[in-house]
Design a protein around this motif. Structure first.
Motif, mmCIF file in Angstrom:
data_model
loop_
_atom_site.group_PDB
_atom_site.id
_atom_site.type_symbol
_atom_site.label_atom_id
_atom_site.label_comp_id
_atom_site.label_asym_id
_atom_site.label_seq_id
_atom_site.Cartn_x
_atom_site.Cartn_y
_atom_site.Cartn_z
ATOM 1 N N MET A 139 0.795 -1.222 0.000
ATOM 2 C CA MET A 139 0.000 0.000 0.000
ATOM 3 C C MET A 139 0.833 1.280 0.000
ATOM 4 O O MET A 139 0.459 2.257 -0.634
ATOM 5 C CB MET A 139 -0.943 0.041 1.197
ATOM 6 C CG MET A 139 -1.808 1.285 1.167
ATOM 7 S SD MET A 139 -3.202 1.220 2.266
ATOM 8 C CE MET A 139 -3.947 -0.310 1.864
ATOM 9 N N PRO A 140 2.006 1.288 0.656
ATOM 10 C CA PRO A 140 2.752 2.548 0.625
ATOM 11 C C PRO A 140 3.036 3.006 -0.798
ATOM 12 O O PRO A 140 3.235 4.186 -1.047
ATOM 13 C CB PRO A 140 4.049 2.215 1.347
ATOM 14 C CG PRO A 140 3.726 1.034 2.182
ATOM 15 C CD PRO A 140 2.699 0.262 1.434
ATOM 16 N N GLY A 199 -17.763 -12.208 4.343
ATOM 17 C CA GLY A 199 -16.332 -12.489 4.237
ATOM 18 C C GLY A 199 -15.966 -12.995 2.846
ATOM 19 O O GLY A 199 -14.946 -12.598 2.273
ATOM 20 N N VAL A 225 -15.839 -10.019 0.504
ATOM 21 C CA VAL A 225 -14.614 -9.231 0.675
ATOM 22 C C VAL A 225 -13.433 -9.985 0.068
ATOM 23 O O VAL A 225 -12.597 -9.415 -0.641
ATOM 24 C CB VAL A 225 -14.357 -8.920 2.173
ATOM 25 C CG1 VAL A 225 -13.012 -8.249 2.365
ATOM 26 C CG2 VAL A 225 -15.471 -8.052 2.740
ATOM 27 N N PHE A 226 -13.382 -11.295 0.349
ATOM 28 C CA PHE A 226 -12.278 -12.087 -0.165
ATOM 29 C C PHE A 226 -12.314 -12.142 -1.694
ATOM 30 O O PHE A 226 -11.283 -12.006 -2.361
ATOM 31 C CB PHE A 226 -12.337 -13.503 0.423
ATOM 32 C CG PHE A 226 -11.102 -14.303 0.159
ATOM 33 C CD1 PHE A 226 -9.921 -13.994 0.812
ATOM 34 C CD2 PHE A 226 -11.110 -15.340 -0.753
ATOM 35 C CE1 PHE A 226 -8.766 -14.710 0.565
ATOM 36 C CE2 PHE A 226 -9.960 -16.072 -1.001
ATOM 37 C CZ PHE A 226 -8.783 -15.752 -0.344
ATOM 38 N N ALA A 275 -11.051 -9.010 -3.035
ATOM 39 C CA ALA A 275 -9.592 -8.946 -2.908
ATOM 40 C C ALA A 275 -8.917 -9.803 -3.970
ATOM 41 O O ALA A 275 -7.871 -9.427 -4.515
ATOM 42 C CB ALA A 275 -9.169 -9.398 -1.512
ATOM 43 N N GLY A 328 -4.021 -9.464 -5.096
ATOM 44 C CA GLY A 328 -2.994 -9.313 -4.066
ATOM 45 C C GLY A 328 -2.537 -7.894 -3.790
ATOM 46 O O GLY A 328 -1.896 -7.648 -2.780
ATOM 47 N N ALA A 381 -7.162 -3.978 -3.589
ATOM 48 C CA ALA A 381 -8.102 -4.934 -3.001
ATOM 49 C C ALA A 381 -9.189 -4.182 -2.255
ATOM 50 O O ALA A 381 -10.377 -4.513 -2.352
ATOM 51 C CB ALA A 381 -7.372 -5.885 -2.064
ATOM 52 N N LEU A 382 -8.786 -3.136 -1.525
ATOM 53 C CA LEU A 382 -9.809 -2.457 -0.738
ATOM 54 C C LEU A 382 -10.660 -1.542 -1.602
ATOM 55 O O LEU A 382 -11.811 -1.265 -1.279
ATOM 56 C CB LEU A 382 -9.170 -1.781 0.454
ATOM 57 C CG LEU A 382 -8.850 -2.877 1.496
ATOM 58 C CD1 LEU A 382 -7.672 -2.523 2.352
ATOM 59 C CD2 LEU A 382 -10.062 -3.165 2.362
ATOM 60 N N VAL A 421 -13.296 -3.783 -2.650
ATOM 61 C CA VAL A 421 -14.311 -3.908 -1.602
ATOM 62 C C VAL A 421 -15.274 -2.726 -1.659
ATOM 63 O O VAL A 421 -16.499 -2.881 -1.569
ATOM 64 C CB VAL A 421 -13.644 -4.001 -0.214
ATOM 65 C CG1 VAL A 421 -14.688 -3.948 0.891
ATOM 66 C CG2 VAL A 421 -12.820 -5.275 -0.108
ATOM 67 N N VAL A 436 -20.418 -3.196 6.694
ATOM 68 C CA VAL A 436 -19.131 -3.885 6.773
ATOM 69 C C VAL A 436 -18.256 -3.502 5.576
ATOM 70 O O VAL A 436 -17.064 -3.203 5.729
ATOM 71 C CB VAL A 436 -19.329 -5.417 6.806
ATOM 72 C CG1 VAL A 436 -17.989 -6.120 6.833
ATOM 73 C CG2 VAL A 436 -20.151 -5.801 8.012
ATOM 74 N N SER A 493 -14.870 -1.452 6.019
ATOM 75 C CA SER A 493 -13.590 -2.010 5.575
ATOM 76 C C SER A 493 -12.893 -1.049 4.618
ATOM 77 O O SER A 493 -11.672 -0.853 4.674
ATOM 78 C CB SER A 493 -13.802 -3.344 4.859
ATOM 79 O OG SER A 493 -14.479 -4.238 5.686
ATOM 80 N N PHE A 533 -11.594 1.872 6.469
ATOM 81 C CA PHE A 533 -10.434 1.437 7.218
ATOM 82 C C PHE A 533 -9.190 1.481 6.320
ATOM 83 O O PHE A 533 -8.103 1.894 6.736
ATOM 84 C CB PHE A 533 -10.696 0.032 7.738
ATOM 85 C CG PHE A 533 -9.536 -0.592 8.430
ATOM 86 C CD1 PHE A 533 -8.957 0.039 9.510
ATOM 87 C CD2 PHE A 533 -9.010 -1.795 8.003
ATOM 88 C CE1 PHE A 533 -7.873 -0.527 10.163
ATOM 89 C CE2 PHE A 533 -7.933 -2.364 8.633
ATOM 90 C CZ PHE A 533 -7.363 -1.722 9.715
ATOM 91 N N THR A 543 -5.615 3.694 6.862
ATOM 92 C CA THR A 543 -4.198 3.322 6.835
ATOM 93 C C THR A 543 -3.472 4.095 5.736
ATOM 94 O O THR A 543 -2.336 4.532 5.915
ATOM 95 C CB THR A 543 -4.021 1.811 6.617
ATOM 96 O OG1 THR A 543 -4.845 1.413 5.527
ATOM 97 C CG2 THR A 543 -4.445 1.045 7.830
#
Lengths: 756, 756
Positions: B1-2, B408, B411-412, B415, B420, B425-426, B429, B497, B501, B504, B508
């Motif tokens: 992510m950075p 779940g 979300v999976f 992703a 990867g 991935a988010l 979501v 959710v 997510s 969230f 980050t």
């Protein structure tokens, strides 16, 4: 954390002598246990009637445990060979990890069996002493029975761990994984099976006896009374003893695994010294437990706890300053923190001991009859069943939060001692766990006191041979037992959280060892897959709780139908001229409990396998964190809501809000019945669940990393393993659902309706 | 992510036209809403009696919402200035983030108010239509009322987001944080306050009416009936509408924040196109909702849902292939995945739509009267109150697991589409969230149908002007409304959710922007402090639930005492010659609900502040994951257990297991009463809770990083802020505990006992 890699550690010279001394202390603890056992058995046995009833309870308990062990032997055999198949550093580890798995499982089962077998002999002696000698001798027998189990727990735990350290040295942590897993796995099954047994019998007995027929608890006309008393022994006594032994063993295992990495050689010794000190202080605590004139039984027991905790804290601190060097460099592990090693280590141990005392106080507040929460729940009985349920749920939810805050503060405090070093922080958490362990001897003694006094009251009631005064004493002892049981649950949960957190650290550590530092990227918390893992971890806790509660409901339903059938078909039961077939109910509950324990057990073992192999090593970490976080809250919620309802009922029975027989009383009986599987089945089973899942993860992490990135990278095999595990869970849940259907049909038949 | 850092994005040329088109669609949706409103108001108003009762309900609802908005204005003003004080890139962001905070809050409040104000006018029209014109016209009015709220929700959500994108371009994501926060904050308060109101009135009315006096629901002799009907409107209607608007807005916000980073310019446009398509397909769905002859109402509504979902999925896929380039390099964001952008984006959207359909099916299974779970719960009523509670809790716990598994999996799956890449991935979501949003128009319509038909039945009952046949129609519509309400809750949780997510992820991301890549070490999941964070996150969910349930209990207690007082002091109520003081009860519930909403609200806002500033940016991430994981499970558990109890009661009332008035019925009433605060207060309030906590974290993360590592590093200030927040929570909880004491005392007085 990638910086901390295990050095070769050797326990030799002075350290070897010290560990041998710990082994000696463990043998001494076992000798003390034997002494306490003798003291209990030396007490007189009471009347013919009492002996007959106690005999029935003994037979029922023996039969259940015997069948349970035979059932579990299959699981143990499968696990034994599965462990063999998992990757290991060398043949020694591979073989002895499996062998010590059996030793751990055997010790766990032995503690449960020994505790139960003395408890079923102590119950009638307590009843007889209450009748003939008064409160203090009666209490003494009960507490000595507990002391036997406590010292046996401590003795076997220390014995196993110290022998592994002496024997395997550098390989000890790996072998201990097997030992801990054996202890945890067996404890989980005993907790779940015993928990279902005790509450199915209790709830079933209450539903027909108290609610439908309006006869008191332990009335001999109720065919489920013997099963209820058997349940106290196989659930509250054998199950809890195995659970606390497992907490003891697993915490030690976690501390020793992390210890060798943080403290070098001394890390394999210091975590043994602390609980050895605890063993000595517990012996002191037991001998100091002499009721003073006019003092409540709870006060006596609390004094023993605080005294042995204080002695443990002081002695551990002294030991840390004598044994550990004042500079990190002298430890030779390459790890360091700002605080010196003795300050760091003794600080962590003291945090654990303070945590035990804080939980004792908190649980006492939320579940004790003399405090506001339980009084409030009792007051809501005036507005009916629903408000009792809602207020109890509220108390449970809120108390869980305060307990979690205290546990969180302990973990955070331990991490602060380490000053930010990841690996060291979690060793501090494990040491705090060792601090908690110093109190386990007394805690187990307190806990076993509960079922023994409960049974003593049951035997007195059923035999009809105990006078008013004797019954009064037994009622007081039973109430004390209720509170000590609730406190033990709180402490057990705290040790579970600390041990699970420490094991979780070992898990990530092992992943690094296998996969190298680059694997750190897998553990970033904002990874979507890791969030899915956390969701799944929380799911397992909820599913496990739901399954356990459901299982009790199903098994209790079977009891209800059998007792109703006996009332209907055996003439003269209500008049006391016909004798109910007690054994039939025991058989039914035995059969159902053993059938029901499989599904939650399979879930606990297979869920980490499915998540780890299916989603990966990072999501499995998320899974464990999700399970620890929601499991902690759920366990305390269930335990304290149940405890509050139980004592709210006692308050009403003591004459508040209309007293026995009032509408308010009926409402509190509903609360207590709902609370039974909460506090004695689902809630306490979450402790071993958390540890089993962490241990399974720890054992499989090497294989996961290897299949995901290692030499044997093979996504097909990895996914197949995950699918097999997921299918196993699905089949187990499906089978338990099918059983439910049958009961549902049964309940719906007109014949069943008529009997209401 | 950075690696993913925001590029400068501009919405110009064709994109500008597209977003302007979205704005136009949003205005079109609002026009449609106005049309639906007119259609509803054009229907005849029914008898004099009905108008009088509806008038009382209108006045009560207006009075409550008016007072609620005045109370919330204080919170909004504080938040407005607090937002100003937080770090921002420039003055534009600083000012307009606050301004759009007010816009978001205003829209959220407006949706609630508008929905409520039409619902209280539609209720008597539905009753009149059922009496005079038959089922289909009655259902039509109810569903058009819902369609008004649905289109207004969609219209205002799209309007706000598209205008911000057009106006602020590059700064849009930051300004949208304010918009989303305003919407979520107000929705949370309306959900909690309205939820407490509706269930306090409902539970209070049931406890005295059904349980103590044995009079039916909505009987005019019960002083709490008007309050109960007001509650349907301010809780189920206004509260849920605000909640779903907030889900809509926040999901869009999260998608736009992540979109600009993943897709460049087009990332600010595509997440608007998807819900715009949803708006259009929802209009189609509403017009298609015409009951066919002999078809159940639920089938009609389901058809509308599936049709609009299918149209949304197909149209979104086409849009993705037309609008998005086939190569990642053409997007210019530096991000890429194996799948092409259109496949990636349309795949994620379709996952969201499939998720909505799966939850619809799952919730229907676990809470519908025709399926096994509810039938089983109803069957346990034969063994009493306790078994009903236990079986309902089991159903809730297990259904939560399946719902979490489905979420779940979504979300999976999202992703996996990203192959990867963490940030991508988010975003996937968030896009799945946008897919869910395409169904919101119909979902809100379904949901609002519930309170309107519930109220219609109440008005018919109270007025006495509706024949047997008309009453039968209204009962059918009410049952349909119960199921649609349960389904909406499931969908609302799923959007929560996904949105949480995605937020969230933004959190980050922002931490990296502020602190640089080295900050990644803070986010390793095995950090002991992060585990503490997760424990605290789960704690907040449990505490929030406990507080909400407790608040309902307290407020319901006040209703019980007032209604009892009126029965005692006003002569002739039971005989129908005296008239109860309905307004008094409304006043009491209004006062109590507003007082009670503060504590959970303060907890939600201050907890992330205390954790973030006190423990750090990593533990706050752990906190959010812990809250999302346990919050998802808890929300579904509470909603579905409540839904199952509600419908189990309906089954018994339909004549199963003894029917109305039997012991079994009393047991299911207990279940329903316990379930009321579960499903309508605590459960649904967890959705906005999760989003408020994530948004607060997102807003403060810059300040935390800055005080922890940045130029203004200052541990003293950081700790002081945390302590102030923690103190605020402690004081709020303490104050609510004090209130509890007073009720406890009240309940315990002998006078209160006499009246039982």
């Amino acid at each position: 954390m990638p910086g901390i890699l295990p050095a070769v550690v050797e326990v030799e010279g002075g350290d070897f002598v010290l560990v041998a001394l710990v082994t000696a202390i463990s043998l001494g603890s076992l000798a003390m246990a034997a002494l306490f056992r003798q003291q209990v058995l030396a007490a007189p046995e009471g009347t013919e009637n009492m002996r007959r009833i106690a005999q029935a309870v003994q037979e029922g308990a023996n039969a259940y445990l015997g069948r349970q062990f035979r059932t579990l032997a299959i699981f143990a055999a499968i696990a034994f060979f599965a462990l063999m198949a998992l990757p290991a550093d060398d043949a020694t580890v591979r073989i002895f990890r499996s062998v010590f798995f059996l030793v751990g499982a055997g010790f766990s089962g032995a503690i449960g069996y020994l505790g139960m077998s003395l408890a079923v002999r102590a119950n009638l002696r307590v009843a007889a002493a209450a009748e003939n000698e008064g409160r203090d001798p009666a209490m003494n027998i009960g507490f000595r029975t507990g002391a036997f189990v406590g010292m046996a727990t401590v003795g076997l735990g220390l014995l196993g761990a110290s022998i592994v350290v002496l024997w395997f040295q550098d390989d000890a942590p790996k072998v201990l994984e097997g030992f801990g897993f054996g202890a945890a796995l067996l404890a989980m099954f005993m907790r779940v099976g015993g928990g279902i047994f005790t509450k199915a019998a209790d709830v079933g007995a209450d539903l027909v006896g108290k609610v439908e027929q309006g006869i008191p608890e332990d009335d001999p006309r109720n065919a489920a009374t013997i099963a209820d008393n058997v349940g106290d022994n196989v659930g509250d006594c054998a199950g809890m003893a195995a659970d606390l032994f497992e907490s003891y063993a697993v915490t030690l295992v976690a501390a020793l695994i992390l210890g060798s990495q943080a403290f070098g050689d001394k890390g394999l010794v210091f975590p043994l010294i602390v609980p050895a000190i605890g063993a000595l202080s517990a012996i002191g605590g037991v001998f100091l437990t002499k009721p003073r004139a006019g003092e409540s039984g709870l006060k006596t027991i609390n004094r023993a706890f605080y005294l042995s905790a204080a002695v443990g804290a002081v002695a551990s601190t002294i030991a840390a300053f004598i044994y550990l060097p004042s500079k990190w460099s002298e430890l030779g592990s390459g790890v360091s923190a700002e605080l010196s090693p003795p300050v760091f280590a003794s600080g962590a141990v003291v945090i654990g001991i303070v945590l035990a005392a804080a939980i004792l106080a908190l649980t006492g507040y939320f579940t004790g009859t003399e405090h506001k929460p339980v009084k409030d729940v009792a007051a809501t009985s005036l507005t009916g069943h629903a408000t009792v349920i809602l207020s109890g749920l509220s108390v449970g939810l809120e108390s869980a939060v305060y307990t979690a805050l205290v546990i969180g503060a302990a973990v955070f405090g331990a991490a602060l001692l380490a000053g930010g070093s990841g690996g060291l922080a979690l060793f501090a958490v494990a040491l705090a766990g060792c601090g908690l362990l110093t109190t386990v001897g007394v805690i187990v003694a307190m806990d076993t006191f509960g079922p023994v006094s409960d049974n003593a009251q049951g035997i007195a009631e059923m035999s009809g041979d105990v006078s008013e005064a004797g019954a009064q004493i037994l009622t007081e002892l039973d109430a004390v037992g209720n509170t000590t049981k609730a406190i033990t649950k709180g402490i057990a949960i705290a040790t579970a959280v600390l041990a699970a957190s420490a094991l979780f650290a070992s898990y990530t550590q092992s992943a690094f060892e296998e996969g190298g530092a680059f694997i750190a990227d897998e553990f970033l918390v904002y990874d979507a897959k890791l969030i899915v893992g956390a969701l799944l971890g929380a799911s397992v806790v909820f599913l496990f709780s739901g399954l356990a509660i459901n299982a009790v409901g199903r098994a209790a339903g079977a009891v209800v139908y059998e007792v109703r059938r006996q009332f209907r078909e055996i003439p003269g039961i209500m008049e006391g001229t016909g004798r109910p077939e007690y054994g039939k109910v025991v058989d039914i509950v035995t059969r159902d409990s053993l059938r029901e324990l499989a599904t939650p057990g399979i879930l606990a073992i297979l869920a980490p396998i499915a998540v780890g192999f299916g989603l990966g090593v990072g999501p499995l970490a998320g899974f464990l964190v999700g399970a620890i976080a929601s499991g902690t809250l759920m366990a305390v919620f269930l335990a304290n809501a149940g405890g509050a309802w139980d004592n709210a009922k006692k308050l009403v029975e003591d004459g508040h809000h209309g007293g026995k027989g009032s509408e308010a009383h009926a409402a509190t009986v509903t609360g207590d019945t709902v609370g039974d599987p909460f506090k004695d089945t689902a809630g306490p089973a979450i402790n071993p669940l958390l540890k089993v899942m962490n241990l399974v993860s720890l054992l499989i992490v090497g294989a996961i990393v290897n299949l995901s990135y290692g030499e044997d990278e093979n996504d097909v095999v990895r996914i197949l393993i995950a699918l097999a595990a997921a299918t196993g869970i699905a089949v187990a849940v499906y089978i338990s659902k099918q059983r439910e259907s049958q009961l549902g049909d049964d309940v719906d038949t007109p014949a069943a309706v008529e009997t209401v």
